[in-house]
Design a protein around this motif. Structure first.
Motif, short mmCIF file in Angstrom:
data_model
loop_
_atom_site.label_atom_id
_atom_site.label_comp_id
_atom_site.label_asym_id
_atom_site.label_seq_id
_atom_site.Cartn_x
_atom_site.Cartn_y
_atom_site.Cartn_z
N GLY A 335 -23.46 -27.17 -91.44
CA GLY A 335 -23.41 -28.42 -92.19
C GLY A 335 -23.26 -28.25 -93.68
N THR A 336 -22.80 -27.07 -94.10
CA THR A 336 -22.64 -26.79 -95.54
C THR A 336 -21.21 -27.08 -95.98
OG1 THR A 336 -24.30 -25.05 -95.39
CG2 THR A 336 -22.82 -24.98 -97.30
N PRO A 337 -20.99 -27.81 -97.07
CA PRO A 337 -19.63 -28.05 -97.56
C PRO A 337 -18.93 -26.73 -97.90
CG PRO A 337 -21.19 -29.52 -98.64
CD PRO A 337 -22.00 -28.50 -97.88
N VAL A 338 -17.61 -26.74 -97.77
CA VAL A 338 -16.82 -25.53 -98.00
C VAL A 338 -15.74 -25.80 -99.04
CG1 VAL A 338 -15.16 -23.93 -96.96
CG2 VAL A 338 -17.23 -24.54 -95.72
N VAL A 339 -15.64 -24.88 -100.01
CA VAL A 339 -14.51 -24.85 -100.95
C VAL A 339 -13.76 -23.55 -100.65
CG1 VAL A 339 -13.80 -24.71 -103.36
CG2 VAL A 339 -15.77 -26.12 -102.72
N ALA A 340 -12.51 -23.66 -100.24
CA ALA A 340 -11.76 -22.48 -99.80
C ALA A 340 -10.37 -22.48 -100.40
CB ALA A 340 -11.66 -22.43 -98.28
N ALA A 341 -9.77 -21.30 -100.40
CA ALA A 341 -8.43 -21.14 -100.95
C ALA A 341 -7.39 -21.73 -100.01
CB ALA A 341 -8.13 -19.66 -101.19
N CYS A 342 -6.37 -22.29 -100.59
CA CYS A 342 -5.21 -22.76 -99.82
C CYS A 342 -4.26 -21.58 -99.69
CB CYS A 342 -4.55 -23.94 -100.52
SG CYS A 342 -3.25 -24.71 -99.54
N ALA A 343 -4.70 -20.56 -98.96
CA ALA A 343 -3.94 -19.31 -98.85
C ALA A 343 -4.22 -18.67 -97.50
CB ALA A 343 -4.33 -18.34 -99.97
N GLY A 344 -3.26 -17.90 -97.02
CA GLY A 344 -3.43 -17.22 -95.75
C GLY A 344 -3.65 -18.21 -94.62
N SER A 345 -4.58 -17.88 -93.74
CA SER A 345 -4.87 -18.72 -92.58
C SER A 345 -5.90 -19.81 -92.87
CB SER A 345 -5.39 -17.85 -91.44
OG SER A 345 -6.64 -17.29 -91.81
N LEU A 346 -6.44 -19.83 -94.08
CA LEU A 346 -7.55 -20.75 -94.36
C LEU A 346 -7.19 -22.23 -94.18
CD1 LEU A 346 -9.23 -18.85 -97.33
CD2 LEU A 346 -10.05 -19.08 -94.98
N PRO A 347 -6.01 -22.70 -94.60
CA PRO A 347 -5.68 -24.10 -94.31
C PRO A 347 -5.65 -24.40 -92.81
CG PRO A 347 -4.23 -23.23 -96.01
CD PRO A 347 -4.98 -22.06 -95.46
N GLU A 348 -5.22 -23.44 -92.01
CA GLU A 348 -5.20 -23.60 -90.55
C GLU A 348 -6.61 -23.69 -89.98
OE1 GLU A 348 -3.71 -20.94 -86.69
OE2 GLU A 348 -2.90 -20.52 -88.69
N VAL A 349 -7.52 -22.91 -90.52
CA VAL A 349 -8.89 -22.85 -90.02
C VAL A 349 -9.73 -24.02 -90.55
CG1 VAL A 349 -11.02 -21.49 -90.01
CG2 VAL A 349 -8.81 -20.35 -89.73
N VAL A 350 -9.67 -24.24 -91.86
CA VAL A 350 -10.53 -25.25 -92.49
C VAL A 350 -9.99 -26.66 -92.30
CG1 VAL A 350 -11.47 -26.02 -94.71
CG2 VAL A 350 -11.37 -23.57 -94.17
N ALA A 351 -8.66 -26.81 -92.34
CA ALA A 351 -7.99 -28.11 -92.22
C ALA A 351 -8.55 -29.08 -93.26
CB ALA A 351 -8.12 -28.65 -90.79
N ASP A 352 -8.90 -30.31 -92.84
CA ASP A 352 -9.39 -31.31 -93.81
C ASP A 352 -10.90 -31.34 -93.88
OD1 ASP A 352 -9.99 -32.40 -91.36
OD2 ASP A 352 -9.20 -34.40 -91.81
N ALA A 353 -11.55 -30.29 -93.34
CA ALA A 353 -13.02 -30.27 -93.32
C ALA A 353 -13.60 -29.58 -94.56
CB ALA A 353 -13.51 -29.56 -92.06
N GLY A 354 -12.75 -29.18 -95.48
CA GLY A 354 -13.21 -28.56 -96.72
C GLY A 354 -12.27 -28.89 -97.86
N LEU A 355 -12.64 -28.50 -99.07
CA LEU A 355 -11.76 -28.67 -100.23
C LEU A 355 -10.94 -27.40 -100.38
CD1 LEU A 355 -14.05 -30.33 -102.94
CD2 LEU A 355 -12.49 -31.43 -101.31
N LEU A 356 -9.61 -27.53 -100.40
CA LEU A 356 -8.71 -26.38 -100.53
C LEU A 356 -8.19 -26.32 -101.96
CD1 LEU A 356 -6.74 -26.66 -97.17
CD2 LEU A 356 -8.68 -25.18 -97.70
N ILE A 357 -8.24 -25.12 -102.53
CA ILE A 357 -7.85 -24.94 -103.93
C ILE A 357 -6.86 -23.79 -104.07
CG2 ILE A 357 -9.95 -25.91 -104.92
CD1 ILE A 357 -9.59 -22.14 -104.72
#
Length: 410
Positions: A335-357
């Motif tokens: 239940g912890t918010p996620v800030v992740a890079a918009c790089a590699g597979s991370l957009p595929e894994v995180v999708a719209d459930a985190g902030l992509l930077i």
């Protein structure tokens, strides 16, 4: 290797013939029905040594996958360990009637894999051998290898550094060799699969995607002591992962230093990857005058990591490249918010459930961290979305999908 040609694109290379082990989608469906009626049973050998690499995604993957596979009592598993794994490898404690354990030594990684392990797997008369991380022996059984990424080629400049060059060379050589030995490559994500096919000149049919899962521990609702109690932390951002250049720790430290939050800490969890952290990131922390607000905890047990996830303002994961990325899913399961890079597979894994930077934009990263910390509504939305997203990645599903891969040619 039988049924294989040279990689496409080489002048004068003969075309690859269609592997006799290949089966079409219709035939797979037929075999699934037959397996349910007749009892499909397979004897699988797995190199379990990777589970001992504490604090790495490869260890988490190996532990989660083998435990989930071994839960299928109608199949047999032979787990190969190194001498000494009795004490340091948690999978050695896996006590099931359908699991056999072997200790296989050898000189170095290459000597153990290509000589000792090859000899042992031939004796065990396996139906399939599966390496959870790149390295494959030469054996008669069909071979499956999980390739988590090909960053050793795409991000070679982050590997080519003092203390890491011999390891990089060994990994690069054995990755290419395994890509030719394997009957099937398993990738952690569609992004990783695309890169693997392109870099190693493989056909689409030679690479399958099986998503890893999240340890059930992170979904459990329990009354953990908070990180405030254990580490005297009041509010903090959390970073989890191997302390290597591709994790963009320098960018994270710069973004954290730019925040106007003097009472907030940055907590870094993970194992050191050679001298990089002490020689590069440590001096940067001192230079930016945030030494008193950065806590480096090293590797921590899973129960403590769960506490750290649940008490954090956010998990910040600004990697330059990832083949999958388990920490964001672990954080979301908590239940912890996620800030992740918009790089590699991370957009595929995180999708719209985190902030992509953008991992190369320090201001973008700092603004995202501030937004999650200051906007409780946004944090709540990300927490709820994250829990729902993480539920899609379970090891039980990964195991079933892996058996589909095995059954397609076993």
């Amino acid at each position: 290797m039988r049924g294989r040609g040279f990689p496409p694109g080489r002048r004068g290379a003969r075309p690859r013939s269609r592997s006799p082990l290949h089966v079409g989608a219709r035939r797979v469906r037929v075999r699934r029905r037959l397996s349910k009626r007749c009892g499909f049973r397979v004897r699988v050998g797995l190199d379990a040594t990777w589970a001992a690499a504490e604090g790495t995604g490869t260890a988490s993957y190996t532990r989660g996958l083998i435990r989930a596979l071994a839960g299928h009592a109608n199949h047999e598993f032979v787990l190969y360990f190194r001498p000494g794994d009795e004490e340091r490898n948690p999978l050695f404690q896996l006590d099931r009637a359908n699991v056999t354990k072997r200790c296989v030594g050898g000189w170095g990684q290459i000597g153990r894999t290509w000589l000792s392990l090859s000899r042992e797997t031939r004796r065990d008369r396996l139906d399939i051998f599966h390496s959870p991380s790149y390295f494959l022996p030469v054996c008669k059984a069909p071979r499956v290898a999980t390739f988590h990424d090909v960053n050793m080629f795409l991000q070679w400049n982050k590997w080519w550094r003092p203390g890491m060059r011999a390891g990089w060379a060994s990994l690069a050589i054995q990755t290419v060799a395994a890509s030719r030995l394997a009957n099937r490559i398993v990738a952690d994500s569609h992004h990783a699969a695309t890169q693997i096919r392109r870099v190693l000149h493989l056909r689409d049919s030679e690479v399958d995607v099986v998503y890893p899962g999240v340890n059930d521990l992170y979904f459990e609702e329990s009354r953990d002591a908070t990180a405030v109690d254990r580490y005297a932390l009041h509010e903090y951002f959390l970073s989890v992962g191997v302390l290597s250049p591709q994790k963009n720790l320098e960018g994270l430290v710069r973004a954290f230093a730019a925040l106007d939050r003097p009472k907030t800490h940055l907590v870094i969890v993970g194992r050191r990857d050679g001298p990089y952290f002490d020689q590069t990131v440590g001096p940067l922390i001192d230079e930016l005058h945030v030494t008193s607000r950065v806590r480096v905890l090293g590797v921590v047990p899973d129960l403590i990591l769960r506490r750290l996830y649940r008490s954090a303002l956010a998990l910040v994961f600004p990697s330059f490249a990832e083949g999958f990325g388990l920490p964001p899913l672990e954080a979301m399961a908590c239940g912890t918010p996620v800030v992740a890079a918009c790089a590699g597979s991370l957009p595929e894994v995180v999708a719209d459930a985190g902030l992509l930077i953008d991992p190369n934009d320090i201001r973008d990263l700092a603004e995202a961290m501030s937004a999650v910390a200051d906007d409780k509504s946004l944090a709540g939305t990300l927490s709820e979305r994250g829990r729902m997203r993480a539920r899609l990645f379970r090891w039980s599903t990964s195991a079933r999908r892996m058996f589909d891969v095995y059954e397609s040619f076993a």
